[in-house]
Design a protein around this motif. Sequence first.
Motif, PDB file in Angstrom:
ATOM      1  N   GLN A   1       0.872  -1.262  -0.031  1.00  0.00           N
ATOM      2  CA  GLN A   1       0.148  -0.135   0.211  1.00  0.00           C
ATOM      3  C   GLN A   1       0.834   1.290   0.107  1.00  0.00           C
ATOM      4  OE1 GLN A   1      -2.289  -0.641   3.447  1.00  0.00           O
ATOM      5  NE2 GLN A   1      -3.181  -2.557   2.844  1.00  0.00           N
TER       6      GLN A   1
ATOM      7  N   ASN B   1      -3.937 -18.057   3.281  1.00  0.00           N
ATOM      8  CA  ASN B   1      -4.535 -17.523   1.973  1.00  0.00           C
ATOM      9  C   ASN B   1      -3.526 -18.064   0.849  1.00  0.00           C
ATOM     10  OD1 ASN B   1      -5.071 -14.698   4.219  1.00  0.00           O
ATOM     11  ND2 ASN B   1      -6.598 -16.066   3.334  1.00  0.00           N
ATOM     12  N   THR B   2      -2.253 -18.489   0.891  1.00  0.00           N
ATOM     13  CA  THR B   2      -1.697 -18.796  -0.050  1.00  0.00           C
ATOM     14  C   THR B   2      -1.549 -20.346   0.065  1.00  0.00           C
ATOM     15  OG1 THR B   2       0.688 -18.798   0.995  1.00  0.00           O
ATOM     16  CG2 THR B   2      -0.325 -16.591   0.085  1.00  0.00           C
TER      17      THR B   2
ATOM     18  N   ASP C   1      -6.155 -16.923  -1.504  1.00  0.00           N
ATOM     19  CA  ASP C   1      -7.321 -15.614  -1.949  1.00  0.00           C
ATOM     20  C   ASP C   1      -5.994 -14.951  -2.718  1.00  0.00           C
ATOM     21  OD1 ASP C   1      -7.864 -12.985  -1.482  1.00  0.00           O
ATOM     22  OD2 ASP C   1      -9.052 -13.377   0.183  1.00  0.00           O
ATOM     23  N   GLU C   2      -6.522 -14.832  -3.958  1.00  0.00           N
ATOM     24  CA  GLU C   2      -5.662 -13.987  -4.794  1.00  0.00           C
ATOM     25  C   GLU C   2      -5.429 -12.453  -4.523  1.00  0.00           C
ATOM     26  OE1 GLU C   2      -4.158 -15.380  -7.285  1.00  0.00           O
ATOM     27  OE2 GLU C   2      -5.083 -17.325  -7.273  1.00  0.00           O
ATOM     28  N   GLU C   3      -6.469 -12.087  -3.978  1.00  0.00           N
ATOM     29  CA  GLU C   3      -6.301 -10.369  -3.541  1.00  0.00           C
ATOM     30  C   GLU C   3      -5.277 -10.372  -2.398  1.00  0.00           C
ATOM     31  OE1 GLU C   3      -6.552  -6.473  -3.962  1.00  0.00           O
ATOM     32  OE2 GLU C   3      -7.476  -8.189  -5.358  1.00  0.00           O
ATOM     33  N   LYS C   4      -5.611 -11.286  -1.449  1.00  0.00           N
ATOM     34  CA  LYS C   4      -4.616 -11.171  -0.384  1.00  0.00           C
ATOM     35  C   LYS C   4      -3.222 -11.540  -0.507  1.00  0.00           C
ATOM     36  CE  LYS C   4      -8.102 -11.618   3.413  1.00  0.00           C
ATOM     37  NZ  LYS C   4      -8.534 -12.341   4.724  1.00  0.00           N
ATOM     38  N   SER C   5      -3.072 -12.433  -1.686  1.00  0.00           N
ATOM     39  CA  SER C   5      -1.833 -13.086  -1.967  1.00  0.00           C
ATOM     40  C   SER C   5      -1.009 -11.815  -2.390  1.00  0.00           C
ATOM     41  CB  SER C   5      -1.991 -14.046  -3.102  1.00  0.00           C
ATOM     42  OG  SER C   5      -2.558 -15.324  -2.686  1.00  0.00           O
ATOM     43  N   LYS C   6      -1.634 -10.669  -3.096  1.00  0.00           N
ATOM     44  CA  LYS C   6      -0.868  -9.646  -3.305  1.00  0.00           C
ATOM     45  C   LYS C   6       0.099  -8.925  -2.419  1.00  0.00           C
ATOM     46  CE  LYS C   6      -4.201  -8.782  -6.965  1.00  0.00           C
ATOM     47  NZ  LYS C   6      -5.060  -7.649  -7.682  1.00  0.00           N
ATOM     48  N   ASN C   7      -0.262  -9.152  -1.115  1.00  0.00           N
ATOM     49  CA  ASN C   7       0.630  -8.681  -0.067  1.00  0.00           C
ATOM     50  C   ASN C   7       1.695  -9.457   0.369  1.00  0.00           C
ATOM     51  OD1 ASN C   7      -1.568  -6.773   0.210  1.00  0.00           O
ATOM     52  ND2 ASN C   7      -2.588  -7.909   1.924  1.00  0.00           N
TER      53      ASN C   7
END
Length: 349
Positions: free
Chosen positions: A119, A241-242, A307-313
């Motif tokens: 972020q 989440n991964t 979780d594809e969105e959380k995986s971005k972190n």
Amino acid sequence: MWTETSVFKEDLETICAAPSIDWEKLRCRTILVTGATGLIGSQIVSALLYASREKRLGVEVLALVRNKQKAERQFYAQLSDCKNLHFVEGNVERMPAVEGSVDYIVHGASPTASAYFVQHPVDTIRTAVQGTQNLLELARTKRSAGFVYLSSMEVYGAPHDDAPLYEDAGTTVDTMSARSCYPEAKRLCEAMCAAYCAQYKVPAVVARLAQTFGPGVAPDDGRVFAEFARCARDGRDIVLNTTGESKRCCLYTADAVSAILTLLTVGTPGQAYNAANPSTYGSIYEMGIMVAQEIAGGRISVHVQVDEEKSKNYPPAFHLNLQIDKLQVLGWNPTKGLQEMYLRMMQCM
């Protein structure tokens, strides 16, 4: 936490007795610690205070903190027992003036949350690079006798196999990923340490720390090891989440502190050192299974729900098999394995 907490006191005694630390070099010296309210920084401060008291070293500790009132609350027990802890209010990006001598510096101020890196990538880089240059300039101006920069295992990027990683290994960091702001900033700060050592003779040493945890981890810490501990404590299943395939070493907090103080007192300037416990090497999924079976006694299970969105972190899947031969040559060795790290952390959460 201070000596009223038995687990924490044991850790302070272990650090104080570490044969690899040359405590005499710190006698009657002033030591500045940045990131002093963080997990590692706070325990470095406490260890210096404890060793100074027990060994009658006469050490003066300067803790750089963003909020002095908050720091006074956090260190209230240490302040009541010790008169040699002093706060410098400010931040590393706009370093306040520091009066008097600064004989040694431990620079640990840094963001630690993956979500923050994604972020706020620009802020992550700015804090790391500007802050480190400010501290190196301070060390240069004060002619400090020692400087340790707390780096990360992430500087090695995302190796795809279990090959041993020594300090001269290359990197696979993807510079065009925003999440890479953290490891790339760490790499630049390491290069800056080497440059200041070469050009200005600042005795900078780099500590490449594995994932570090133990007593002192906040109950609401967002990192995976803390979530696993909360699941075991609360009887909740662990949900990843991964895929959890990333493999890494871990390091007990007190072992990290003893490694850092070893490097501060006997490390070779201009060099980097891995700090880890190789016996803890394994995947995140395997860690979850260990927690579910050994810490929670089989009362919980591990589920993978990508979780594809959380995986971005998170960084890409990696295999960070850190080798510690170089640090062991200095006489340092880790003392706590993964299961004991969890048990001792959870006693204090």
